[in-house]
Design an enzyme around this catalytic site. Structure first.
Site, mmCIF file in Angstrom:
data_model
loop_
_atom_site.group_PDB
_atom_site.id
_atom_site.type_symbol
_atom_site.label_atom_id
_atom_site.label_comp_id
_atom_site.label_asym_id
_atom_site.label_seq_id
_atom_site.Cartn_x
_atom_site.Cartn_y
_atom_site.Cartn_z
ATOM 1 N N ASN A 7 -39.638 55.344 -22.360
ATOM 2 C CA ASN A 7 -41.019 55.071 -22.750
ATOM 3 C C ASN A 7 -41.913 55.362 -21.553
ATOM 4 O O ASN A 7 -42.079 54.519 -20.670
ATOM 5 C CB ASN A 7 -41.142 53.602 -23.195
ATOM 6 C CG ASN A 7 -42.555 53.229 -23.609
ATOM 7 O OD1 ASN A 7 -43.503 53.983 -23.426
ATOM 8 N ND2 ASN A 7 -42.702 52.032 -24.158
ATOM 9 N N ARG A 90 -40.672 57.973 -26.516
ATOM 10 C CA ARG A 90 -42.012 57.657 -26.987
ATOM 11 C C ARG A 90 -42.915 58.845 -26.672
ATOM 12 O O ARG A 90 -43.000 59.279 -25.523
ATOM 13 C CB ARG A 90 -42.547 56.411 -26.287
ATOM 14 C CG ARG A 90 -43.996 56.090 -26.634
ATOM 15 C CD ARG A 90 -44.674 55.376 -25.491
ATOM 16 N NE ARG A 90 -46.063 55.071 -25.797
ATOM 17 C CZ ARG A 90 -46.973 54.774 -24.883
ATOM 18 N NH1 ARG A 90 -46.642 54.746 -23.608
ATOM 19 N NH2 ARG A 90 -48.218 54.513 -25.227
ATOM 20 N N HIS A 179 -50.731 53.838 -29.302
ATOM 21 C CA HIS A 179 -49.959 52.605 -29.056
ATOM 22 C C HIS A 179 -49.381 52.061 -30.360
ATOM 23 O O HIS A 179 -49.127 50.859 -30.495
ATOM 24 C CB HIS A 179 -50.833 51.516 -28.408
ATOM 25 C CG HIS A 179 -51.289 51.835 -27.017
ATOM 26 N ND1 HIS A 179 -52.525 51.458 -26.534
ATOM 27 C CD2 HIS A 179 -50.681 52.496 -25.992
ATOM 28 C CE1 HIS A 179 -52.658 51.861 -25.278
ATOM 29 N NE2 HIS A 179 -51.549 52.507 -24.939
ATOM 30 N N GLY A 206 -52.711 47.111 -21.228
ATOM 31 C CA GLY A 206 -51.895 47.556 -20.104
ATOM 32 C C GLY A 206 -52.762 48.451 -19.244
ATOM 33 O O GLY A 206 -53.973 48.244 -19.147
ATOM 34 N N ASN A 207 -52.175 49.475 -18.620
ATOM 35 C CA ASN A 207 -53.001 50.467 -17.945
ATOM 36 C C ASN A 207 -53.828 51.213 -18.987
ATOM 37 O O ASN A 207 -54.982 51.559 -18.767
ATOM 38 C CB ASN A 207 -52.128 51.427 -17.147
ATOM 39 C CG ASN A 207 -52.954 52.335 -16.255
ATOM 40 O OD1 ASN A 207 -53.287 53.454 -16.642
ATOM 41 N ND2 ASN A 207 -53.297 51.862 -15.073
ATOM 42 N N ARG A 237 -59.256 55.167 -17.500
ATOM 43 C CA ARG A 237 -60.023 55.800 -18.579
ATOM 44 C C ARG A 237 -61.261 54.979 -18.910
ATOM 45 O O ARG A 237 -61.218 53.753 -18.938
ATOM 46 C CB ARG A 237 -59.152 55.971 -19.820
ATOM 47 C CG ARG A 237 -58.193 57.126 -19.733
ATOM 48 C CD ARG A 237 -57.155 57.098 -20.839
ATOM 49 N NE ARG A 237 -56.046 56.214 -20.519
ATOM 50 C CZ ARG A 237 -55.066 55.910 -21.360
ATOM 51 N NH1 ARG A 237 -55.061 56.399 -22.585
ATOM 52 N NH2 ARG A 237 -54.084 55.119 -20.983
ATOM 53 N N GLY A 328 -51.888 41.856 -21.405
ATOM 54 C CA GLY A 328 -52.024 40.891 -22.490
ATOM 55 C C GLY A 328 -51.007 39.770 -22.431
ATOM 56 O O GLY A 328 -51.303 38.618 -22.753
ATOM 57 N N ASN A 330 -49.347 38.816 -19.563
ATOM 58 C CA ASN A 330 -49.226 38.163 -18.260
ATOM 59 C C ASN A 330 -50.520 37.653 -17.641
ATOM 60 O O ASN A 330 -50.465 36.811 -16.744
ATOM 61 C CB ASN A 330 -48.558 39.128 -17.273
ATOM 62 C CG ASN A 330 -47.136 39.471 -17.680
ATOM 63 O OD1 ASN A 330 -46.292 38.595 -17.806
ATOM 64 N ND2 ASN A 330 -46.869 40.750 -17.911
ATOM 65 N N GLU A 380 -41.434 47.941 -27.454
ATOM 66 C CA GLU A 380 -41.514 49.284 -28.006
ATOM 67 C C GLU A 380 -40.146 49.962 -27.992
ATOM 68 O O GLU A 380 -39.820 50.745 -28.889
ATOM 69 C CB GLU A 380 -42.514 50.112 -27.211
ATOM 70 C CG GLU A 380 -43.948 49.626 -27.332
ATOM 71 C CD GLU A 380 -44.870 50.295 -26.340
ATOM 72 O OE1 GLU A 380 -45.709 51.106 -26.772
ATOM 73 O OE2 GLU A 380 -44.764 50.005 -25.141
#
Length: 394
Positions: A7, A90, A179, A206-207, A237, A328, A330, A380
Site C-alpha cells: 500500500n 493499492r 481512499h 493522513g498525509n 496538497r 484520524g 492518533n 486497507e
C-alpha cells in the site's frame, strides 16, 4: 494462500504478508516520512520487531528494504519468493477504465501510467511498487485494487461537473473519488458495530485527507474529485482552491502549468503554510506558539467541519462520524477541534474517551450524544487481501 499487500501512499508504504482465507498476518510494517532524512521504518513478525529511523529517499528504496527483510536469513518469514501466491497493490486512480480489482499485465500498467497526471503523488509510487514486486516475486500474480472503485456508487448529481456534456461522454471528466479502500473498510465496520446506522460520514486523515458521505453502505458523495487534490487541506496538497487562482498564476505571474501542478500537489497544504508536512511536527510547533502552525491547524479543522455540515445536509442527517487513518486515529487534538461547537448536529465529544488509545473500534462521544463519534483503525491491507483472494479463486 500467502498474499503480500503493498500500500504505497504519497509519503508512506504500508505492507503486510497475510495468509488467506485465515486472515493470519505473518508480517507487517510501514515506512513513513519517505523523502526525509528521518524516515520511520518498522518490520514486525511474531518473533521479531525492528524499528529504525533512517533516510529513505523514495518508494523504490523503501520497497527494496522491505523485500530484503522478508527473505533475510535471521528475521525473514519466507525462504523463497515462490512461497508468495499473489501480490496485491493499492492503486489510487483507476479513471474510467477500472472499476473492479484486476490482474496486472502490461496493458494495465500502461493505463496506470497514463493516469499519472491525475494522481501525481500516488500512481507513480503505485506503479513503482508493481515493477519492484514483479522483480522480487516473479512467480506471484500481481493484482491491482483501485481506490476509485468504492465511489462508483455516487449518483450523477454528485459526480458530474457543471461543464459541457461532451467532456463527460467523450473525455470521462467527472469526480471519481479516492481512499475508497479505506472508506469502504471503516464504513462497513461502523455499520456492523452500530447495527442499524444508515448515514455515516467517514473522515480519512493522513498525509492525504478525504471525507465521504456513506448512505446505506454506499458512497454517495466524496471530497476528492477528478484527481486526489481536491477537498480537505492535506500534507502537501492544497485541497479546494478557486480555479481563478490557477489562471492568475499562469497568465499574470508567469508560472507554467507544470509549476502550478507541482506547487498545488507537492508544495502546498500544511507544508506550504508551515514548512512542515507532518502533522506531529506542526502540532508540536503550534504548542510552542508558532503562529503559522496554529493557523494551519485551524484551517485544516475548519475545512473538515464544512464538509461534515455539507454531507449531513446531503443525507438529511448523520448517525455517526468516523475518524480513521494516521491522523484520524492518533491525533486527539484534531478530533477534539473538529467536534467542538458541533452540537447542532448532535456531536458531543467525551474528552476522556478521546484521549484513550486502542487498536479496537471505540466510541468517543458522550453517553447521551445523538450522533456517534467513532475511531476505527483502517485496515486497507486486509480489505485488499480479501479482494485479491476472491479474484484469484475465481
Amino acid at each position: 494462500m500467502k498474499i503480500v499487500i503493498i500500500n504505497s501512499g504519497s509519503s508512506s508504504i504500508k505492507y503486510q504478508l497475510i495468509d488467506m482465507p485465515a486472515k493470519v498476518v505473518i508480517c507487517r510494517g510501514m515506512i513513513d516520512r519517505i523523502g526525509l532524512e528521518t524516515s520511520n521504518f518498522s518490520y514486525k513478525t511474531n518473533q521479531n520487531s525492528i524499528e529504525e529511523i533512517l533516510p529513505i529517499l523514495n518508494h523504490k528504496v523503501g520497497l527494496e528494504k522491505i523485500s530484503t527483510l522478508l527473505m533475510d536469513e535471521k528475521v525473514g518469514v519466507i525462504k523463497s519468493t515462490s512461497e508468495i501466491d499473489a501480490v496485491g497493490h493499492r492503486v489510487v486512480h483507476g479513471g474510467a477504465t477500472f472499476s473492479d480489482t484486476v490482474l496486472i499485465n502490461e496493458e494495465v500498467k500502461e493505463k496506470i501510467k497514463q493516469l499519472f497526471e491525475l494522481a501525481p503523488l500516488h500512481n507513480p509510487a503505485n506503479l513503482e511498487g508493481i515493477i519492484v514486486a514483479e522483480e522480487v516475486f516473479p512467480q506471484a500474480k500481481q493484482i491491482a485494487v483501485f481506490d476509485t472503485a468504492f465511489h462508483q456508487t455516487m449518483p450523477e448529481v454528485a459526480y458530474r461537473y457543471a461543464i459541457p456534456n461532451y467532456l463527460l461522454t467523450e473525455n470521462k471528466i467527472r469526480a471519481y473519488g479516492f481512499h475508497g479502500t479505506s472508506h469502504k473498510y471503516v464504513s462497513e465496520k461502523a455499520i456492523a458495530y452500530l447495527e442499524n446506522s444508515s448515514k455515516i460520514i467517514t473522515v480519512h486523515l493522513g498525509n492525504g485527507c478525504s471525507i465521504t458521505a456513506v448512505k446505506d453502505g454506499k458512497s454517495v458523495d466524496h471530497s476528492m474529485g477528478f484527481g486526489p487534490g481536491n477537498g480537505l487541506v492535506m500534507g502537501t496538497r492544497s485541497g479546494d482552491i478557486d480555479q481563478a487562482v490557477i489562471f492568475y498564476m499562469v497568465n499574470s505571474l508567469g508560472y507554467s502549468l507544470n509549476d502550478v501542478s507541482t506547487m498545488l500537489n507537492k508544495q502546498s497544504g500544511m507544508l506550504g503554510l508551515t514548512s512542515h508536512s507532518d502533522l506531529r511536527d506542526i502540532e508540536a510547533n503550534a504548542e510552542k506558539g508558532d503562529p503559522n502552525c496554529k493557523l494551519a491547524l485551524e484551517m485544516n479543522v475548519y475545512r473538515i467541519k464544512k464538509y461534515i455540515g455539507a454531507y449531513a445536509a446531503a443525507m438529511n442527517g448523520v448517525d455517526a462520524i468516523v475518524f480513521t487513518a494516521g491522523i484520524g486515529e492518533n491525533s486527539s487534538f484534531i478530533r477534539k477541534a473538529v467536534c467542538m461547537d458541533m452540537d447542532y448536529l448532535g456531536i458531543e465529544l467525551d474528552d476522556y474517551k478521546n484521549e484513550t488509545r486502542s487498536k479496537d473500534i471505540r466510541e468517543i462521544n458522550t453517553p447521551n450524544a445523538k450522533t456517534k463519534i467513532l475511531v476505527i483503525p483502517t485496515n486497507e491491507e486486509l480489505e485488499i487481501a480479501h479482494q485479491v483472494y476472491d479474484l484469484v479463486l475465481n
